[in-house]
Design a protein around this motif. Structure first.
Motif, PDB file in Angstrom:
ATOM      1  N   ASN A 123      11.214  57.979  18.014  1.00  0.00           N
ATOM      2  CA  ASN A 123      12.338  58.768  18.516  1.00  0.00           C
ATOM      3  C   ASN A 123      13.589  58.435  17.711  1.00  0.00           C
ATOM      4  N   ALA A 124      14.239  59.472  17.202  1.00  0.00           N
ATOM      5  CA  ALA A 124      15.508  59.311  16.494  1.00  0.00           C
ATOM      6  C   ALA A 124      16.596  59.988  17.310  1.00  0.00           C
ATOM      7  N   ARG A 125      17.624  59.234  17.648  1.00  0.00           N
ATOM      8  CA  ARG A 125      18.722  59.802  18.444  1.00  0.00           C
ATOM      9  C   ARG A 125      19.418  60.917  17.678  1.00  0.00           C
ATOM     10  N   THR A 126      19.633  60.735  16.373  1.00  0.00           N
ATOM     11  CA  THR A 126      20.224  61.772  15.540  1.00  0.00           C
ATOM     12  C   THR A 126      19.504  61.817  14.203  1.00  0.00           C
ATOM     13  N   VAL A 127      19.375  63.019  13.665  1.00  0.00           N
ATOM     14  CA  VAL A 127      18.756  63.249  12.354  1.00  0.00           C
ATOM     15  C   VAL A 127      19.698  64.151  11.565  1.00  0.00           C
ATOM     16  N   THR A 128      20.066  63.712  10.362  1.00  0.00           N
ATOM     17  CA  THR A 128      20.953  64.508   9.510  1.00  0.00           C
ATOM     18  C   THR A 128      20.326  64.668   8.133  1.00  0.00           C
ATOM     19  N   GLY A 129      20.749  65.710   7.417  1.00  0.00           N
ATOM     20  CA  GLY A 129      20.247  65.951   6.074  1.00  0.00           C
ATOM     21  C   GLY A 129      19.003  66.806   6.057  1.00  0.00           C
ATOM     22  N   ARG A 130      18.549  67.126   4.848  1.00  0.00           N
ATOM     23  CA  ARG A 130      17.353  67.941   4.661  1.00  0.00           C
ATOM     24  C   ARG A 130      16.526  67.359   3.529  1.00  0.00           C
ATOM     25  N   GLY A 131      15.239  67.717   3.503  1.00  0.00           N
ATOM     26  CA  GLY A 131      14.359  67.252   2.436  1.00  0.00           C
ATOM     27  C   GLY A 131      14.227  65.740   2.451  1.00  0.00           C
ATOM     28  N   GLU A 132      14.230  65.137   1.262  1.00  0.00           N
ATOM     29  CA  GLU A 132      14.085  63.688   1.156  1.00  0.00           C
ATOM     30  C   GLU A 132      15.398  62.953   1.398  1.00  0.00           C
ATOM     31  N   GLN A 133      16.468  63.688   1.688  1.00  0.00           N
ATOM     32  CA  GLN A 133      17.762  63.074   1.982  1.00  0.00           C
ATOM     33  C   GLN A 133      17.984  62.890   3.485  1.00  0.00           C
ATOM     34  N   VAL A 134      16.918  63.002   4.263  1.00  0.00           N
ATOM     35  CA  VAL A 134      17.026  62.872   5.714  1.00  0.00           C
ATOM     36  C   VAL A 134      17.410  61.439   6.083  1.00  0.00           C
ATOM     37  N   ILE A 135      18.361  61.315   7.002  1.00  0.00           N
ATOM     38  CA  ILE A 135      18.794  60.009   7.499  1.00  0.00           C
ATOM     39  C   ILE A 135      18.609  59.991   9.014  1.00  0.00           C
ATOM     40  N   LEU A 136      17.947  58.943   9.502  1.00  0.00           N
ATOM     41  CA  LEU A 136      17.726  58.760  10.935  1.00  0.00           C
ATOM     42  C   LEU A 136      18.688  57.700  11.445  1.00  0.00           C
ATOM     43  N   GLN A 137      19.159  57.882  12.669  1.00  0.00           N
ATOM     44  CA  GLN A 137      20.042  56.911  13.293  1.00  0.00           C
ATOM     45  C   GLN A 137      19.601  56.656  14.726  1.00  0.00           C
ATOM     46  N   ASP A 138      19.803  55.408  15.161  1.00  0.00           N
ATOM     47  CA  ASP A 138      19.453  54.987  16.519  1.00  0.00           C
ATOM     48  C   ASP A 138      17.978  55.289  16.790  1.00  0.00           C
ATOM     49  N   ILE A 139      17.112  54.546  16.112  1.00  0.00           N
ATOM     50  CA  ILE A 139      15.671  54.814  16.086  1.00  0.00           C
ATOM     51  C   ILE A 139      14.945  53.884  17.051  1.00  0.00           C
ATOM     52  N   THR A 140      13.946  54.425  17.727  1.00  0.00           N
ATOM     53  CA  THR A 140      13.053  53.643  18.578  1.00  0.00           C
ATOM     54  C   THR A 140      11.616  53.972  18.214  1.00  0.00           C
ATOM     55  N   ASN A 172       4.207  47.013  20.842  1.00  0.00           N
ATOM     56  CA  ASN A 172       5.496  46.574  20.342  1.00  0.00           C
ATOM     57  C   ASN A 172       6.530  47.673  20.557  1.00  0.00           C
ATOM     58  N   LEU A 173       7.758  47.248  20.748  1.00  0.00           N
ATOM     59  CA  LEU A 173       8.882  48.167  20.834  1.00  0.00           C
ATOM     60  C   LEU A 173       9.862  47.783  19.739  1.00  0.00           C
ATOM     61  N   LEU A 174      10.098  48.723  18.843  1.00  0.00           N
ATOM     62  CA  LEU A 174      10.940  48.448  17.676  1.00  0.00           C
ATOM     63  C   LEU A 174      12.170  49.349  17.729  1.00  0.00           C
ATOM     64  N   GLN A 175      13.340  48.762  17.559  1.00  0.00           N
ATOM     65  CA  GLN A 175      14.582  49.519  17.540  1.00  0.00           C
ATOM     66  C   GLN A 175      15.333  49.235  16.248  1.00  0.00           C
ATOM     67  N   ALA A 176      15.942  50.279  15.684  1.00  0.00           N
ATOM     68  CA  ALA A 176      16.651  50.135  14.415  1.00  0.00           C
ATOM     69  C   ALA A 176      17.925  50.963  14.447  1.00  0.00           C
ATOM     70  N   ASP A 177      18.904  50.506  13.675  1.00  0.00           N
ATOM     71  CA  ASP A 177      20.178  51.222  13.624  1.00  0.00           C
ATOM     72  C   ASP A 177      20.075  52.494  12.792  1.00  0.00           C
ATOM     73  N   ALA A 178      19.369  52.443  11.662  1.00  0.00           N
ATOM     74  CA  ALA A 178      19.278  53.591  10.752  1.00  0.00           C
ATOM     75  C   ALA A 178      17.984  53.514   9.961  1.00  0.00           C
ATOM     76  N   GLY A 179      17.597  54.655   9.395  1.00  0.00           N
ATOM     77  CA  GLY A 179      16.391  54.718   8.567  1.00  0.00           C
ATOM     78  C   GLY A 179      16.519  55.807   7.529  1.00  0.00           C
ATOM     79  N   GLN A 180      15.942  55.575   6.358  1.00  0.00           N
ATOM     80  CA  GLN A 180      16.006  56.540   5.265  1.00  0.00           C
ATOM     81  C   GLN A 180      14.668  56.603   4.561  1.00  0.00           C
ATOM     82  N   PHE A 181      14.283  57.822   4.135  1.00  0.00           N
ATOM     83  CA  PHE A 181      13.009  58.029   3.455  1.00  0.00           C
ATOM     84  C   PHE A 181      13.115  57.529   2.013  1.00  0.00           C
ATOM     85  N   THR A 182      12.113  56.743   1.588  1.00  0.00           N
ATOM     86  CA  THR A 182      12.124  56.169   0.237  1.00  0.00           C
ATOM     87  C   THR A 182      11.132  56.829  -0.700  1.00  0.00           C
ATOM     88  N   GLY A 183      10.333  57.756  -0.194  1.00  0.00           N
ATOM     89  CA  GLY A 183       9.290  58.382  -0.995  1.00  0.00           C
ATOM     90  C   GLY A 183       7.908  57.887  -0.634  1.00  0.00           C
TER      91      GLY A 183
END
Length: 362
Positions: free
Chosen positions: A166-183, A194-205
């Motif tokens: 689950n991503a609280r917010t998703v911005t950008g398009r294509g490979e420039q997508v940025i996820l924020q407030d991730i569970t 396991n329960l994993l929480q992260a502040d942000a995430g970005q696609f690396t390819g």
């Protein structure tokens, strides 16, 4: 074939029709907006810090939706009021005595409704679609601060095998997508591991690089913090950007682009294609309303049948809206082809209106 034998008469009828349509629309929107605000104000004010300004923001985002939805109803009621008034005052009798046919009497109203349909299409594309998208984003964050980005998506869920992300917010398009407030819910067949929480995430390819990670092990009850972690090597960026595409929230050109992206990703697009065609056929429903409400214009007012004729006109108009919603629902589930779902009710009721008009008046 001369549908406007009198320029003065055409302007007179079109002016009556437009004024009455706008008056009905204003009344409907005012009443419905007040009722809607009464139902939603509690949710808006429940968020700490919200006040009168947020209520007005909600009205500014909700009112365009109400205008777009009830404009065809207003055209129908404006048609019936205009034609019933002309009939009551024997003006229709005068026009027919002067040699005008039923189609010539209706021609000014139909031309005016074409202008209304064009304005409705432009209004939907430039104001309603962005307002709908904005309101949807605001509702998903429970009327908290509205994200500033125009292409933001909120509360997006993606499935990765047994795991849920689950991503609280998703911005950008294509490979420039940025996820924020991730569970990330790491699940096995028997339950949550396991329960994993992260502040942000970005696609690396080759996967998703998460930062500010906190990992909780359910079985041991221990918590571990990491600065970075790679997850989801099988998750594509389009799974986040194409999960919640709404036809109502996009303009006709943006929706066409989204349909193309979904098709390339192998996703179903039947409901979106029906919505795309309905962006054209929906505003054009205003053109049908003078034809369906025309039954109120004819017949002798002193015969006592004027009210019955007005009711018949309203029944034909509302039957069209029922058929249109039914066909669109069938198109959304794939029971009807998208083109048929959007245009079949329009063509059917055009033929019905013409049949009634020709058989009774021509």
């Amino acid at each position: 074939m001369d549908f406007f034998p009198s320029r003065t008469l055409a302007i007179y009828m079109a002016k009556m029709f437009i004024i009455r349509t706008l008056a009905v629309l204003a009344l409907l929107v005012l009443v419905l907006q007040a009722l809607d605000l009464l139902g939603e104000s509690g949710k808006i004010l429940a968020y700490e810090g919200n006040g009168e300004a947020e209520l007005w923001t909600y009205v500014s985002l909700r009112a365009p939706q109400l205008i777009a939805r009830f404009l065809p109803f207003s055209v129908l009621l404006g048609t019936i009021i205009t034609l019933a008034t002309l009939n009551q005052n024997s003006e229709v009798v005068s026009m027919k005595a002067a040699g005008l046919s039923a189609h010539q009497i209706l021609a000014p109203l139909i031309v005016a409704s074409m202008g209304i349909a064009l304005l409705s299409f432009l209004f939907n594309e430039t104001i309603v679609a962005p307002a709908t998208a904005r309101l949807s984003q605001w509702e998903k964050v429970e009327f908290g601060p509205i994200p500033a980005e125009s292409n933001i998506r909120t509360n997006v869920w993606v499935k990765d095998g047994n795991n849920l992300i689950n991503a609280r917010t998703v911005t950008g398009r294509g490979e420039q997508v940025i996820l924020q407030d991730i569970t990330v819910y790491d699940r096995s067949e028997n339950g949550l591991k396991n329960l994993l929480q992260a502040d942000a995430g970005q696609f690396t390819g080759s996967g998703w690089l998460l930062t500010g990670v906190t990992q909780f092990d359910v079985s041991t009850g221990t918590e571990e913090k990491k600065s970075e972690l790679m997850v989801g090597d099988a998750i594509r960026p389009d799974q986040f950007t194409l999960t919640n595409v709404s036809a109502d929230s996009l303009s006709i050109f943006a929706l066409r682009t989204a349909i193309g992206e979904l098709e390339r990703a192998g996703r179903p697009t039947m409901s979106l294609k029906a919505g795309w065609w309905h962006k054209i056929s929906g505003p054009m429903s205003s053109i049908l309303m003078p034809l369906l409400g025309a039954v109120a214009a004819f017949g002798l007012a002193r015969s006592g049948q004027l009210f019955v004729r007005a009711v018949i006109g309203m029944a034909l108009g509302f039957a069209y809206f029922v058929a249109d919603n039914f066909a669109l629902a069938m198109g959304n589930i794939g029971a009807y082809p998208s083109l048929l779902a959007a245009w079949a009710p329009f063509l059917l009721f055009f033929l019905i209106g013409e049949t009634v008009l020709i058989r009774t008046e021509e």
